[in-house]
Design an enzyme around this catalytic site. Structure first.
Site, short mmCIF file in Angstrom:
data_model
loop_
_atom_site.label_atom_id
_atom_site.label_comp_id
_atom_site.label_asym_id
_atom_site.label_seq_id
_atom_site.Cartn_x
_atom_site.Cartn_y
_atom_site.Cartn_z
CB VAL A 1 -18.84 2.11 -1.51
CG1 VAL A 1 -19.10 0.65 -1.20
CG2 VAL A 1 -19.99 2.72 -2.31
N GLY B 1 -20.27 -14.66 -4.49
CA GLY B 1 -19.03 -13.93 -4.74
C GLY B 1 -18.43 -13.46 -3.42
CB SER C 1 -22.84 14.46 6.23
OG SER C 1 -23.27 13.26 6.82
CG HIS D 1 10.87 -22.82 10.38
ND1 HIS D 1 9.93 -23.54 9.67
CD2 HIS D 1 11.08 -23.51 11.54
CE1 HIS D 1 9.62 -24.63 10.37
NE2 HIS D 1 10.30 -24.62 11.50
#
Ligand code: FAD
Length: 467
Positions: free
Chosen positions: A44, A183, A39, A445
């Protein structure tokens, strides 16, 4: 009774690939149907991948930083962890993004069909959903069916053995946890659980963590994380898991294998993902799928059937959201009649660990394997003012240049914020910038980004001052 829809473009799957393809096609004036079995849109990445993992890594970072501050004179005391609230917060982050994706579909008048879709012919997909069956008749299709977790056959089914989706549910913080697979996904989730208080051990079959990245870069991560993890077992594999009432007893084999089975409260299996190409009856449309489930495509993202395209995890490595999005734009534009191909010089990879490990373009290992005439320029962060001021000097910036032309071939960064910094190197590779271009670009810097300019100066042999 089946509901019949006719459309110019159907997109199967609503992950980063699918929704990007649907929206680009709609923006180009095409009629679009987007099919999704869940839904929530977002696939993923938004639901059980990129986004919830980063929400939890944010919590982990705050916890770690607060602890580190003690050595700089600020102590916060023991954190009070409310796991339900952390979970709620993570879910609210996911909700914001998936809600946004649904809103964008509505705005663009993309028709969303909820249910599981399978091809029934070269121009039809049948969708079985909670609200009944729908047949989608299409002129063009874009397969964006993504990937699923890989399970190991010898690992028993047990509530205490979880995959990345289970880890993101954050049901509890175990005492002893084994992360099976060193991993990116395993280490990110291992970072979260260790910061929340679990004793986490990692086992990895290869001889280094994050095997796709260069060994010298990963070595810095591994050294820095020795105190975080109880054990890091490299060149070692799990051969059996005995699920007993009082714990999961794991047997190992390999270089660093414990002699006796070791007891854990929880195991996170993070050994990779497999494409979903074999689950959609692609053969009924005449689309070739290889035995692993990958769909082979041209640089226009076309399958062997010219009006059917495929994108994202289902077409191959690297399985990353940003790759899926770019492939999606190519497929949608080609369908609309525009000329476009997927031909990147560089696809960035990032482990959002602590420190982060990020690389783009050619790695040194690949440069060696390809016989390139290359030179590496390293800038260690021990010489970076910003890294010293942040008490994070372990990092380094590594650039790989063509020795003859000075062109940037690739680069890697290990250190805090490495992922955010990587974009500059990706741009240099993609635009063919040489070391001089980077060295002459004035970097502010004190920033960590300055280390990219300084690494280029190392190659140029012109480094004079350290920040
Ligand atoms: P998916 O996101 O897998 O989406 C496919 C969609 O299709 C799903 O919603 C699925 O339900 C639907 N679907 C499949 N088949 C059907 C069907 N037959 N009918 C209807 N619907 C169907 N990548 C990154 O770039 N950065 C990260 O930080 C990152 N972190 C990750 C962390 C974890 C824990 C995991 C697991 C993955 C992570 N990834 C990350 C990888 C990333 O999630 C994937 O590369 C990306 O989601 C792939 O997008 P996709 O569109 O190809 O497919």
């Amino acid at each position: 009774m089946s509901n019949d829809i006719k459309t110019q473009v159907v997109v199967l799957g609503s992950g980063p690939g699918g929704y990007s393809a649907a929206y680009r096609a709609a923006d180009l004036g095409l009629d679009v149907v987007l099919i999704e079995k869940y839904s929530n849109l977002g696939g993923v990445c938004l639901n059980v991948g990129c986004i919830p993992s980063k929400a939890l890594l944010h919590v982990a970072k705050v916890l770690d930083d607060a602890k580190d501050m003690a050595s700089h004179g600020v102590s916060f005391g023991e954190p009070q962890i409310d796991i339900d609230k952390i979970r709620e917060w993570k879910d609210s982050v996911v909700g914001k993004l998936t809600g946004g994706v649904a809103g964008m579909a509505k705005q663009r008048k993309v028709t969303v069909v909820n249910g599981y879709g399978k091809f029934t012919g070269p121009n039809t997909i049948a969708v079985e959903g909670a609200d009944g069956a729908t047949t989608v008749n299409f002129d063009n299709a874009i397969i964006a069916a993504g990937s699923s977790v890989v399970n190991l056959p010898f690992i028993p089914e047990d509530d205490r053995i979880i995959d990345s989706t289970g880890a993101l549910e954050l049901k509890d913080v175990p005492g002893e946890m084994l992360v099976l697979g060193g991993g990116i996904i395993g280490l990110e989730m291992g970072t979260v659980y260790s910061s929340l208080g679990a004793n986490v051990s990692v086992v990895e079959f290869a001889d280094q963590l994050v095997p796709a990245a260069d060994a010298d870069v990963v070595k810095i991560y591994t050294k820095h994380n020795k105190p975080r993890f109880k054990e890091i077992m490299l060149s070692t594999k799990v051969v059996a898991v005995d699920a007993k009432k009082d714990g999961l007893y794991v047997s190992f084999e390999g270089k660093n294998a414990p002699a006796e089975p070791v007891r854990y409260d929880k195991i996170l299996v993070a050994v990779g993902r497999k494409p979903n190409g074999l689950l959609i009856d692609a053969d009924k449309a005449g689309v070739n799928v290889d035995e692993r489930g990958f769909i082979n495509v041209s640089n226009e993202m076309r399958t062997n059937v010219p009006h059917i395209f495929a994108i994202g995890d289902v077409v191959g490595q690297p399985m990353l959201a940003h790759k899926a999005v770019h492939e999606a734009h190519v497929a949608a534009e080609v369908i609309s009649g525009k000329k476009h191909i997927f031909d990147p010089r560089a696809i960035p990879s990032i482990a959002y660990t602590d420190p982060e490990i990020a690389w783009v373009g050619v790695t040194e290992r690949e440069a060696k394997e390809q016989g390139l005439n290359y030179e590496v320029a390293n800038f260690p962060w021990a010489a970076s003012g910003r890294a010293i001021a942040s008490a994070r000097m372990e990092g380094k910036t590594k650039l790989i240049f063509d020795k003859d032309t000075g062109r940037t071939l690739g680069g890697a960064i290990v250190g805090i914020n490495a992922g955010e910094m990587l974009g500059e190197i990706g741009l240099a590779v993609e635009m063919g910038a040489d070391a001089e271009d980077i060295a002459l670009t004035i970097h502010a810097h004190p920033t960590l980004n300055e280390s990219i300019g300084l690494a280029a100066e190392v190659f140029e042999g012109s480094i004079t001052d350290l920040p």
